[in-house]
Write a protein that holds these residues in place. Structure first.
Motif, short mmCIF file in Angstrom:
data_model
loop_
_atom_site.label_atom_id
_atom_site.label_comp_id
_atom_site.label_asym_id
_atom_site.label_seq_id
_atom_site.Cartn_x
_atom_site.Cartn_y
_atom_site.Cartn_z
N HIS A 188 0.84 -1.20 0.00
CA HIS A 188 0.00 0.00 0.00
C HIS A 188 0.88 1.25 0.00
CE1 HIS A 188 -3.06 -2.91 1.03
NE2 HIS A 188 -3.98 -1.98 0.80
N SER A 189 0.54 2.19 -0.89
CA SER A 189 1.25 3.47 -1.01
C SER A 189 0.22 4.59 -0.99
CB SER A 189 2.03 3.54 -2.32
OG SER A 189 2.98 2.52 -2.39
N PRO A 190 0.62 5.80 -0.55
CA PRO A 190 -0.30 6.93 -0.60
C PRO A 190 -0.70 7.21 -2.05
CG PRO A 190 1.63 7.47 0.71
CD PRO A 190 1.89 6.15 0.07
N ALA A 191 -1.93 7.62 -2.25
CA ALA A 191 -2.45 7.84 -3.61
C ALA A 191 -1.62 8.89 -4.35
CB ALA A 191 -3.90 8.26 -3.54
N SER A 192 -1.09 9.88 -3.64
CA SER A 192 -0.31 10.93 -4.30
C SER A 192 1.04 10.44 -4.80
CB SER A 192 -0.11 12.10 -3.34
OG SER A 192 0.65 11.69 -2.22
N ARG A 193 1.54 9.31 -4.28
CA ARG A 193 2.84 8.80 -4.68
C ARG A 193 2.75 7.61 -5.63
NH1 ARG A 193 6.88 7.93 -0.05
NH2 ARG A 193 8.25 8.00 -1.84
N CYS A 194 1.53 7.18 -5.95
CA CYS A 194 1.35 6.04 -6.84
C CYS A 194 1.69 6.41 -8.27
CB CYS A 194 -0.08 5.54 -6.78
SG CYS A 194 -0.47 4.66 -5.26
N VAL A 195 2.20 5.43 -9.00
CA VAL A 195 2.43 5.56 -10.44
C VAL A 195 1.26 4.86 -11.11
CG1 VAL A 195 3.99 4.99 -12.33
CG2 VAL A 195 4.92 5.54 -10.08
N TRP A 196 0.56 5.58 -11.98
CA TRP A 196 -0.63 5.02 -12.63
C TRP A 196 -0.30 4.55 -14.03
CZ3 TRP A 196 -5.27 4.36 -10.18
CH2 TRP A 196 -5.38 4.93 -8.91
N ARG A 197 -0.70 3.34 -14.35
CA ARG A 197 -0.53 2.81 -15.69
C ARG A 197 -1.75 1.96 -16.00
NH1 ARG A 197 4.89 1.56 -17.55
NH2 ARG A 197 4.99 3.76 -17.15
N ASP A 198 -2.42 2.24 -17.11
CA ASP A 198 -3.63 1.51 -17.54
C ASP A 198 -4.70 1.50 -16.45
OD1 ASP A 198 -2.37 0.91 -19.98
OD2 ASP A 198 -1.52 -0.94 -19.18
N GLY A 199 -4.81 2.62 -15.71
CA GLY A 199 -5.84 2.74 -14.68
C GLY A 199 -5.56 1.98 -13.41
N LYS A 200 -4.36 1.44 -13.25
CA LYS A 200 -3.99 0.68 -12.05
C LYS A 200 -2.88 1.40 -11.31
CE LYS A 200 -5.05 -3.75 -14.22
NZ LYS A 200 -4.47 -5.02 -14.66
N PRO A 201 -2.93 1.40 -9.97
CA PRO A 201 -1.86 2.05 -9.19
C PRO A 201 -0.69 1.09 -8.97
CG PRO A 201 -3.60 1.32 -7.72
CD PRO A 201 -4.06 1.01 -9.11
N TYR A 202 0.52 1.64 -9.06
CA TYR A 202 1.75 0.88 -8.79
C TYR A 202 2.59 1.67 -7.79
CZ TYR A 202 0.54 -1.93 -12.86
OH TYR A 202 -0.11 -2.77 -13.73
N CYS A 203 3.39 0.97 -7.00
CA CYS A 203 4.20 1.63 -5.99
C CYS A 203 5.46 2.27 -6.56
CB CYS A 203 4.57 0.64 -4.88
SG CYS A 203 5.60 -0.74 -5.42
N SER A 204 5.90 1.86 -7.76
CA SER A 204 7.12 2.43 -8.35
C SER A 204 7.04 2.31 -9.87
CB SER A 204 8.35 1.70 -7.83
OG SER A 204 8.34 0.35 -8.27
N ASP A 205 7.95 3.02 -10.54
CA ASP A 205 8.03 2.94 -12.00
C ASP A 205 8.40 1.52 -12.45
OD1 ASP A 205 7.41 5.61 -12.55
OD2 ASP A 205 9.48 6.24 -12.16
N GLU A 206 9.25 0.88 -11.68
CA GLU A 206 9.68 -0.49 -12.03
C GLU A 206 8.49 -1.44 -12.04
OE1 GLU A 206 12.32 -3.57 -13.00
OE2 GLU A 206 12.64 -1.43 -12.95
N HIS A 207 7.64 -1.37 -11.03
CA HIS A 207 6.47 -2.26 -10.99
C HIS A 207 5.46 -1.87 -12.06
CE1 HIS A 207 7.11 -4.02 -6.70
NE2 HIS A 207 8.06 -4.32 -7.54
N ALA A 208 5.35 -0.59 -12.37
CA ALA A 208 4.45 -0.17 -13.44
C ALA A 208 4.94 -0.72 -14.77
CB ALA A 208 4.35 1.35 -13.50
N ARG A 209 6.26 -0.76 -14.96
CA ARG A 209 6.85 -1.30 -16.19
C ARG A 209 6.60 -2.81 -16.27
NH1 ARG A 209 11.25 -3.81 -17.56
NH2 ARG A 209 12.26 -3.61 -15.55
N LEU A 210 6.75 -3.50 -15.14
CA LEU A 210 6.56 -4.95 -15.12
C LEU A 210 5.09 -5.35 -15.28
CD1 LEU A 210 8.99 -5.93 -12.23
CD2 LEU A 210 9.32 -6.31 -14.68
N GLY A 211 4.18 -4.50 -14.80
CA GLY A 211 2.74 -4.81 -14.93
C GLY A 211 2.28 -5.79 -13.87
N SER A 212 1.03 -6.18 -13.97
CA SER A 212 0.46 -7.06 -12.94
C SER A 212 0.48 -8.51 -13.33
CB SER A 212 -0.97 -6.67 -12.62
OG SER A 212 -1.73 -6.51 -13.78
#
Length: 75
Positions: A51-75
């Protein structure tokens, strides 16, 4: 040995004197005009679930991620 004890007593005494000479800060009560803070939403990372604060989340395809790396890797 007695000089060591005397030295420690003198040092502690000097520290107490120095501490008593410092001005004491007066604590101000919080101003009643401030509105209460609203807690920020915590969102789970779509990849790892942390869980991360909403203001610090990285959004990709409408999903929140905790970092750019996880956003790049996807779910």
């Amino acid at each position: 040995m007695k000089y060591l004890v005397l030295f420690v007593v003198v040092i502690v005494g000097l520290m107490l004197i120095k501490k008593s000479q410092q001005p004491r800060s007066v604590r101000q009560p919080p101003s009643p005009n401030k509105p209460p803070q609203v807690p920020e939403a915590m969102l789970p990372c779509a990849h790892c679930g942390v869980h991360s604060p909403a203001s610090r989340c990285v959004w990709r395809d409408g999903k929140p991620y905790c970092s750019d790396e996880h956003a790049r890797l996807g779910s």
